[in-house]
Write a protein that holds these residues in place. Structure first.
Motif, PDB file in Angstrom:
ATOM      1  N   GLY A 154      21.009  56.335  12.787  1.00 57.31           N
ATOM      2  CA  GLY A 154      20.844  57.889  12.838  1.00 57.31           C
ATOM      3  C   GLY A 154      20.065  58.350  13.640  1.00 57.31           C
ATOM      4  O   GLY A 154      20.029  57.998  14.968  1.00 57.31           O
ATOM      5  N   PRO A 155      20.287  59.707  13.877  1.00 53.19           N
ATOM      6  CA  PRO A 155      20.808  60.733  13.050  1.00 53.19           C
ATOM      7  C   PRO A 155      21.997  61.380  13.521  1.00 53.19           C
ATOM      8  O   PRO A 155      22.780  60.524  15.012  1.00 53.19           O
ATOM      9  CB  PRO A 155      19.693  61.627  13.290  1.00 53.19           C
ATOM     10  CG  PRO A 155      19.356  61.563  15.021  1.00 53.19           C
ATOM     11  CD  PRO A 155      19.367  60.109  15.248  1.00 53.19           C
ATOM     12  N   GLY A 156      22.391  61.775  12.256  1.00 51.05           N
ATOM     13  CA  GLY A 156      24.005  61.918  12.848  1.00 51.05           C
ATOM     14  C   GLY A 156      24.689  62.937  11.722  1.00 51.05           C
ATOM     15  O   GLY A 156      23.988  63.277  10.306  1.00 51.05           O
ATOM     16  N   LEU A 157      25.615  62.846  11.357  1.00 57.37           N
ATOM     17  CA  LEU A 157      25.902  63.182   9.869  1.00 57.37           C
ATOM     18  C   LEU A 157      26.342  62.158   8.711  1.00 57.37           C
ATOM     19  O   LEU A 157      26.971  60.844   9.263  1.00 57.37           O
ATOM     20  CB  LEU A 157      27.811  63.522   9.941  1.00 57.37           C
ATOM     21  CG  LEU A 157      27.783  64.493  11.398  1.00 57.37           C
ATOM     22  CD1 LEU A 157      29.124  64.906  11.879  1.00 57.37           C
ATOM     23  CD2 LEU A 157      27.633  66.195  10.705  1.00 57.37           C
ATOM     24  N   ILE A 158      25.735  61.893   7.575  1.00 59.30           N
ATOM     25  CA  ILE A 158      25.821  61.370   6.531  1.00 59.30           C
ATOM     26  C   ILE A 158      27.072  60.328   6.433  1.00 59.30           C
ATOM     27  O   ILE A 158      27.239  59.525   6.484  1.00 59.30           O
ATOM     28  CB  ILE A 158      25.084  61.585   5.562  1.00 59.30           C
ATOM     29  CG1 ILE A 158      24.868  60.244   4.355  1.00 59.30           C
ATOM     30  CG2 ILE A 158      25.650  63.031   4.722  1.00 59.30           C
ATOM     31  CD1 ILE A 158      23.917  58.920   4.509  1.00 59.30           C
ATOM     32  N   GLY A 159      28.603  61.537   6.473  1.00 55.81           N
ATOM     33  CA  GLY A 159      29.412  60.889   6.135  1.00 55.81           C
ATOM     34  C   GLY A 159      29.990  59.338   7.427  1.00 55.81           C
ATOM     35  O   GLY A 159      30.637  58.789   7.453  1.00 55.81           O
ATOM     36  N   SER A 160      30.092  60.514   8.074  1.00 49.28           N
ATOM     37  CA  SER A 160      30.596  59.366   9.956  1.00 49.28           C
ATOM     38  C   SER A 160      29.232  58.445   9.528  1.00 49.28           C
ATOM     39  O   SER A 160      29.849  56.448  10.203  1.00 49.28           O
ATOM     40  CB  SER A 160      30.197  60.183  10.841  1.00 49.28           C
ATOM     41  OG  SER A 160      31.062  61.272  10.661  1.00 49.28           O
ATOM     42  N   LEU A 161      27.901  58.333   9.483  1.00 52.01           N
ATOM     43  CA  LEU A 161      27.383  57.122   9.440  1.00 52.01           C
ATOM     44  C   LEU A 161      27.752  56.367   9.039  1.00 52.01           C
ATOM     45  O   LEU A 161      27.674  54.723   9.294  1.00 52.01           O
ATOM     46  CB  LEU A 161      25.502  57.709   9.263  1.00 52.01           C
ATOM     47  CG  LEU A 161      25.051  58.171  11.130  1.00 52.01           C
ATOM     48  CD1 LEU A 161      23.534  58.831  10.655  1.00 52.01           C
ATOM     49  CD2 LEU A 161      25.133  57.701  11.646  1.00 52.01           C
ATOM     50  N   LEU A 162      27.982  56.423   7.676  1.00 54.21           N
ATOM     51  CA  LEU A 162      27.628  55.541   6.538  1.00 54.21           C
ATOM     52  C   LEU A 162      28.995  54.953   6.627  1.00 54.21           C
ATOM     53  O   LEU A 162      28.734  52.905   6.111  1.00 54.21           O
ATOM     54  CB  LEU A 162      28.415  55.805   4.948  1.00 54.21           C
ATOM     55  CG  LEU A 162      26.614  56.773   3.983  1.00 54.21           C
ATOM     56  CD1 LEU A 162      27.399  58.080   2.666  1.00 54.21           C
ATOM     57  CD2 LEU A 162      26.577  55.292   3.745  1.00 54.21           C
ATOM     58  N   VAL A 163      29.883  55.270   6.859  1.00 54.30           N
ATOM     59  CA  VAL A 163      31.052  54.165   7.360  1.00 54.30           C
ATOM     60  C   VAL A 163      30.808  53.369   8.171  1.00 54.30           C
ATOM     61  O   VAL A 163      31.624  52.127   7.474  1.00 54.30           O
ATOM     62  CB  VAL A 163      32.910  54.559   8.055  1.00 54.30           C
ATOM     63  CG1 VAL A 163      33.346  54.350   8.468  1.00 54.30           C
ATOM     64  CG2 VAL A 163      32.689  56.686   7.355  1.00 54.30           C
ATOM     65  N   GLY A 164      30.128  53.322   9.500  1.00 57.70           N
ATOM     66  CA  GLY A 164      29.952  52.625  10.825  1.00 57.70           C
ATOM     67  C   GLY A 164      29.235  51.405   9.804  1.00 57.70           C
ATOM     68  O   GLY A 164      28.774  50.509   9.946  1.00 57.70           O
ATOM     69  N   VAL A 165      27.573  52.122   9.394  1.00 61.00           N
ATOM     70  CA  VAL A 165      26.604  51.208   8.561  1.00 61.00           C
ATOM     71  C   VAL A 165      27.329  50.284   7.952  1.00 61.00           C
ATOM     72  O   VAL A 165      26.980  49.250   7.356  1.00 61.00           O
ATOM     73  CB  VAL A 165      25.434  52.041   8.422  1.00 61.00           C
ATOM     74  CG1 VAL A 165      24.449  51.437   7.261  1.00 61.00           C
ATOM     75  CG2 VAL A 165      24.712  52.605   9.091  1.00 61.00           C
ATOM     76  N   GLU A 166      28.055  50.935   6.676  1.00 61.51           N
ATOM     77  CA  GLU A 166      28.449  49.806   5.777  1.00 61.51           C
ATOM     78  C   GLU A 166      29.698  48.992   6.295  1.00 61.51           C
ATOM     79  O   GLU A 166      29.702  47.400   6.351  1.00 61.51           O
ATOM     80  CB  GLU A 166      29.067  50.260   4.972  1.00 61.51           C
ATOM     81  CG  GLU A 166      28.120  51.120   3.733  1.00 61.51           C
ATOM     82  CD  GLU A 166      26.961  50.444   3.547  1.00 61.51           C
ATOM     83  OE1 GLU A 166      27.357  49.507   2.698  1.00 61.51           O
ATOM     84  OE2 GLU A 166      26.006  51.002   2.834  1.00 61.51           O
ATOM     85  N   THR A 167      30.275  49.000   6.848  1.00 59.79           N
ATOM     86  CA  THR A 167      31.188  48.642   7.893  1.00 59.79           C
ATOM     87  C   THR A 167      30.072  47.271   8.488  1.00 59.79           C
ATOM     88  O   THR A 167      30.354  45.953   8.155  1.00 59.79           O
ATOM     89  CB  THR A 167      32.431  48.876   9.354  1.00 59.79           C
ATOM     90  OG1 THR A 167      32.334  49.688   8.163  1.00 59.79           O
ATOM     91  CG2 THR A 167      32.924  48.092   9.835  1.00 59.79           C
ATOM     92  N   ALA A 168      29.012  47.459   9.226  1.00 57.38           N
ATOM     93  CA  ALA A 168      28.346  47.175   9.644  1.00 57.38           C
ATOM     94  C   ALA A 168      27.707  45.762   9.155  1.00 57.38           C
ATOM     95  O   ALA A 168      27.726  44.724   9.690  1.00 57.38           O
ATOM     96  CB  ALA A 168      27.665  47.274  11.092  1.00 57.38           C
ATOM     97  N   VAL A 209      19.403  65.267  26.561  1.00 56.86           N
ATOM     98  CA  VAL A 209      20.416  66.598  26.397  1.00 56.86           C
ATOM     99  C   VAL A 209      21.395  66.255  25.458  1.00 56.86           C
ATOM    100  O   VAL A 209      22.470  66.166  26.195  1.00 56.86           O
ATOM    101  CB  VAL A 209      20.031  66.978  27.130  1.00 56.86           C
ATOM    102  CG1 VAL A 209      19.122  68.117  28.311  1.00 56.86           C
ATOM    103  CG2 VAL A 209      20.398  66.199  28.567  1.00 56.86           C
ATOM    104  N   SER A 210      21.769  66.091  24.398  1.00 61.35           N
ATOM    105  CA  SER A 210      22.650  66.780  23.598  1.00 61.35           C
ATOM    106  C   SER A 210      23.039  67.878  23.362  1.00 61.35           C
ATOM    107  O   SER A 210      22.837  68.393  23.038  1.00 61.35           O
ATOM    108  CB  SER A 210      22.837  65.352  22.436  1.00 61.35           C
ATOM    109  OG  SER A 210      21.722  64.995  22.013  1.00 61.35           O
ATOM    110  N   GLY A 211      24.355  67.309  22.129  1.00 57.36           N
ATOM    111  CA  GLY A 211      24.776  68.474  21.304  1.00 57.36           C
ATOM    112  C   GLY A 211      23.552  68.357  19.801  1.00 57.36           C
ATOM    113  O   GLY A 211      23.997  69.973  19.330  1.00 57.36           O
ATOM    114  N   GLY A 212      22.741  67.455  20.053  1.00 58.02           N
ATOM    115  CA  GLY A 212      22.259  68.146  18.745  1.00 58.02           C
ATOM    116  C   GLY A 212      20.612  67.889  19.276  1.00 58.02           C
ATOM    117  O   GLY A 212      19.814  68.462  18.507  1.00 58.02           O
TER     118      GLY A 212
END
Ligand code: KG4
Ligand code: ZN
Length: 351
Positions: A81-95, A153-156
């Motif tokens: 994190g931080p980020g979008l939960i749906g996107s984060l979950l894909v990487g976290v569960e794969t890792a 300095v990023s998008g969020g």
């Protein structure tokens, strides 16, 4: 030590293998940006679906590009994190699955801290030449000396931090409303420029006059290290409404003027922090750090004010989201935890 890292916090699916935190053996990035350009912004559900589609091919390609096999990998790094939960979950569960099956230590990484470590990565000569020749060559030769002031300095996010050492970060301030990249994206939309606004504003600004419109520089002289960009967005909106018809020349002048306003605020406040904390280095990071005018103004201001501070900015292709920076952060802050303890945290910030 070779770490395989995974980054899926937003619209990039990325896997990298980095040796000793600096040498990139592979860095594969698959972006769904083009899909989002059609809708003028990121739709989280679409981003998450793209993550699922690309995560395994990206990992497979990263191993192939580096000619390595799982037994050659010492650990796994993952953005939590931080980020979008749906996107984060894909990487976290794969890792977590890879750590479990391959029996490797796993290190959770804060995405924002990952951005900072793009400054430690060594890029190839070819990349140096196509990005920022002088700066890239300089940062290959120089080591970051602590203490440093970091501007993310990023998008969020727009954050200023004091970095006394690896793992010793102190948050000094941040934006009270819009982030710098978010402002560029919103202004880009007002000017009918393609998404994302930042790189397109930079491009059209080249033929614009940066003093044609006088936009506010919010909080430029405030005593704290906070930022605010929503007033600037409103000022641009008012200006756009006051103009009957936008033509290419006006779009270029508005872009150049708003870009200059943002740069003036970012550079002034960062230098103020650098002087207050008497630092040896300034590190720029995050998607907006790809902006050449921002880099040039930092360089120029440091020289002009005769400051003995080294300025670092990542190679341009490493400013936006990628797994190599996450992997580097994991090496320099090597704290593996049991995979059962790794969870995605969309709201993660600085401790
Ligand atoms: O760090 P990043 O890839 O994603 C986040 O973690 O948010 O940053 C993306 C942001 C976008 O707002 C984009 O408009 C901005 O970085 N950006 C730029 C440039 N390239 C990307 N802003 C200004 N100039 C650029 N060249
Ligand atoms: Zn990012």
């Amino acid at each position: 030590m070779r770490i395989l890292g995974i980054e899926t916090s937003c619209d990039e699916t990325s896997c990298a293998i980095v040796e000793n935190g600096r040498k990139i053996l592979s860095n594969v990035v698959s972006s769904s940006l083009k899909l989002h350009a059609k809708t003028g912004g990121i739709i989280p559900e679409i981003a998450a679906r793209q993550q699922i589609k690309y995560i395994l091919p990206v990992i497979e390609k990263s191993l192939k590009d580096s000619n390595l096999y799982p037994p050659n990998i010492d650990a796994i790094a993952i953005t939590i994190g931080p980020g979008l939960i749906g996107s984060l979950l894909v990487g976290v569960e794969t890792a977590k699955t890879l750590a479990f099956v391959w029996q490797k230590p796993i290190i959770p990484v804060n995405h924002l801290i990952g951005h900072i470590y793009a400054n430690w990565l060594i890029t190839s000569n070819e990349q140096q030449l196509t990005t920022n020749k002088r700066l890239a060559v300089r940062s290959q030769q120089l080591e970051v000396v602590f203490p440093a002031i970091v501007l993310i300095v990023s998008g969020g996010h727009t954050d200023l931090l004091l970095m006394k050492n690896h793992n010793e970060l102190k948050w000094l301030g941040g934006t009270l409303d819009d982030a710098a990249g978010e402002l560029f994206d919103k202004v880009g939309r007002l000017l009918n420029l393609p998404y994302p606004g930042g790189p397109n504003i930079e491009k059209v600004s080249e033929r614009g006059n940066n003093s044609h419109f006088t936009f506010p520089r919010p909080m430029i002289s405030s005593f704290d290290f906070n930022f605010s960009f929503s007033g600037l967005k409103t000022a641009v909106l008012r200006q756009v409404k006051a103009i009957k018809e936008l033509n290419d020349e006006i779009i270029a002048d508005i872009s150049a003027s708003v870009q200059q306003a943002v740069i003036d605020v970012l550079v002034k406040k960062t230098l103020k922090a650098a002087e207050k904390y008497n630092v040896k280095s300034i590190l720029l990071s995050g998607g907006v750090s790809a902006n050449q005018k921002l880099r040039d103004k930092f360089q120029w201001s440091i020289v002009n004010n005769k400051l003995s501070i080294e300025f670092f900015a990542p190679a341009k292709n490493l400013c936006t989201d990628n797994a190599a920076m996450i992997t580097s952060a994991a090496f320099f802050n090597y704290e593996p935890i049991p995979w059962q303890g790794i969870t995605a945290n969309p709201e993660l910030y600085f401790d």
